[in-house]
Design an enzyme around this catalytic site. Structure first.
Site, mmCIF file in Angstrom:
data_model
loop_
_atom_site.group_PDB
_atom_site.id
_atom_site.type_symbol
_atom_site.label_atom_id
_atom_site.label_comp_id
_atom_site.label_asym_id
_atom_site.label_seq_id
_atom_site.Cartn_x
_atom_site.Cartn_y
_atom_site.Cartn_z
ATOM 1 N N TYR A 56 0.850 -1.196 0.000
ATOM 2 C CA TYR A 56 0.000 0.000 0.000
ATOM 3 C C TYR A 56 0.882 1.241 0.000
ATOM 4 O O TYR A 56 1.924 1.265 0.654
ATOM 5 C CB TYR A 56 -0.871 0.034 1.266
ATOM 6 C CG TYR A 56 -2.316 -0.309 0.994
ATOM 7 C CD1 TYR A 56 -3.027 0.370 0.021
ATOM 8 C CD2 TYR A 56 -2.977 -1.293 1.720
ATOM 9 C CE1 TYR A 56 -4.361 0.072 -0.231
ATOM 10 C CE2 TYR A 56 -4.304 -1.601 1.475
ATOM 11 C CZ TYR A 56 -4.988 -0.921 0.500
ATOM 12 O OH TYR A 56 -6.304 -1.210 0.255
ATOM 13 N N GLU A 58 -0.636 4.954 -0.276
ATOM 14 C CA GLU A 58 -1.428 6.175 -0.467
ATOM 15 C C GLU A 58 -0.531 7.414 -0.409
ATOM 16 O O GLU A 58 0.337 7.506 0.471
ATOM 17 C CB GLU A 58 -2.490 6.310 0.628
ATOM 18 C CG GLU A 58 -3.808 5.674 0.246
ATOM 19 C CD GLU A 58 -3.934 4.274 0.801
ATOM 20 O OE1 GLU A 58 -2.880 3.631 1.013
ATOM 21 O OE2 GLU A 58 -5.080 3.824 1.022
#
Ligand code: DSN
Length: 419
Positions: A56, A58
């Site tokens: 991940y 972001e």
């Protein structure tokens, strides 16, 4: 698929392994003419199928909301730098999951719900996300759709200008999914400037041609350029937005946190590899050959009496009205598929038939060109197509043609397919 990976998958999930193996064989043995599809290289496949899918991230390079970005940041930065170099763009956002999210981010960056957007109507070859009524872009924005001329089936920029003057859109789209002719980006840019609209060019279908100089680039004249990455550009399934530096903040914010969560890092890496490939002379030759092949295929179909929308093509795509051959688009597409040639049925401009049972078929040459096929093979494909469409219920003929096609395909191995 790589043998070792296939073995692992087959042990864990034999059903999916078997279906992937069958699809790989299908892609190997058929003439794939869907204008929006391609074969990625083994290198793109390797990056896309990598452990990057585990991560991940972001945010953007240097400003993430999760730790452990030591290798993700340089991968994304390399992808951005390569996109800017390939297209000469001032900024690139490589995080959109695909073309529709990329386009939605463009709306979020510049428009408020209810603002006016203007794009090419779906029946005239536009895309759903350019304001077509069943799309969120038609439902949440006031949509004005332009079309093509009835006599030429080409976009008339004078008509576009007149409509833009009347409707004063905030966003003007150029581009589409069934546009066989060169898009005059400079004229769109002038119109957008005159009416105070943001000019967005959607080059999903032609981005590989644009990268290689086989189609004029909108990058110097457009505020924003969106694209998918898996069509003529020959990258993994994904999307990308390029823009002028002044719009960088708005676009980046619209993609994240405006619209999406974490970017798909395996796709970003695959795209970075495809963009490296797009910088080679080999890719430039490939893109020009896509166009040469489409022109050869179009000319051969015309020789067989086919009726092509606009009479031919300037790019990778051909749109044919098959009704003069005494057949509808869907029946033609299904017969061609049975005979080893895969394309899609498609509405034609001013189609008197319904979208689910239209008059036309759409086809293109990105995939066959990736296999190394050239003009002589295009002539052969046109002859097979004509024979099958002239005898849509002759299953014996279809089987014979499919066999001949398997033999031809064996001589032109597809990139990324190892069986
Ligand atoms: N599905 C794409 C195409 O085939 O053109 C457009 O989104």
């Amino acid at each position: 698929m790589h043998a070792a990976l296939h073995e692992t998958l087959a042990k864990v999930d034999p059903e999916i392994a078997e279906l992937i193996a069958l699809e790989e064989k299908r892609q190997r043995d058929k003439i794939r003419l869907i204008a929006s599809e391609n074969y990625v290289s083994g290198a793109v496949l390797a990056a896309t199928g990598s452990i990057l899918t585990n991560k991940y991230s972001e945010g953007y390079a240097g400003k993430r909301y999760y730790e452990g970005q030591q290798y993700i940041d340089p991968i994304e930065q390399l992808c951005i730098d390569r996109a800017k170099a390939v297209f000469g763009a001032e900024h690139a956002n490589v995080q959109p999951y695909s073309g529709s999210p990329a386009n939605l981010a463009v709306y979020f960056a510049f428009l408020k719900p209810g603002d006016t957007v203007m794009g090419l109507g779906l029946p005239a070859g536009g895309h759903l996300t350019h304001g077509w009524n069943v799309s969120i872009t038609g439902a949440y924005f006031k949509s004005v759709q332009y079309g093509v001329r009835k006599d030429t089936h080409r976009i008339d920029l004078d008509e576009v200008r007149e409509l833009a003057r009347k409707e004063r859109p905030k966003l003007l789209w150029a581009g589409g999914t069934a546009v066989p002719r060169t898009i005059e980006f400079a004229a769109y840019a002038e119109i957008a400037k005159e009416v105070g609209a943001v000019f967005a060019a959607d080059i999903a279908h032609i981005s590989g041609l644009v990268a290689a100089g086989a189609h004029p680039s909108p990058v110097p004249v457009a505020d924003v350029v969106s694209t998918t990455t898996h069509k003529t550009l020959r990258g993994p399934r994904g999307g990308m937005i390029m823009c002028k530096a002044e719009h960088q903040k708005a676009i980046d914010r619209a993609v994240f946190p405006g619209l999406q969560g974490g970017p798909h890092n395996h796709t970003t890496a695959g795209l970075a590899v495809a963009l490296r490939e797009a910088q080679t002379d080999q890719f430039k030759q490939y893109a020009h050959q896509i166009v040469a092949n489409a022109k050869a295929l179009a000319a051969a179909l015309v020789e067989h009496g086919w009726s092509l929308i606009t009479g031919g093509t300037d790019n990778h795509l051909i749109l044919a009205d098959v009704t003069p051959k005494g057949i509808a688009g869907k029946v033609a597409a299904k017969a061609l598929d049975a005979a080893g040639m895969e394309l899609n049925y498609n509405s034609i401009p001013f189609d008197p038939r319904k979208p689910f049972d239209p008059s036309g078929v759409r086809l293109g040459t990105p995939s066959v060109t990736s296999r190394g096929m050239r003009e002589p093979e295009m002539k052969q494909i046109a002859a097979w197509m004509d024979a099958v469409v002239s005898a849509p219920t002759d299953t014996g003929l279809h089987e014979r043609v499919a066999g001949e096609i398997r033999e031809l395909c064996a001589k032109f191995p597809a990139p990324g397919i190892l069986i």
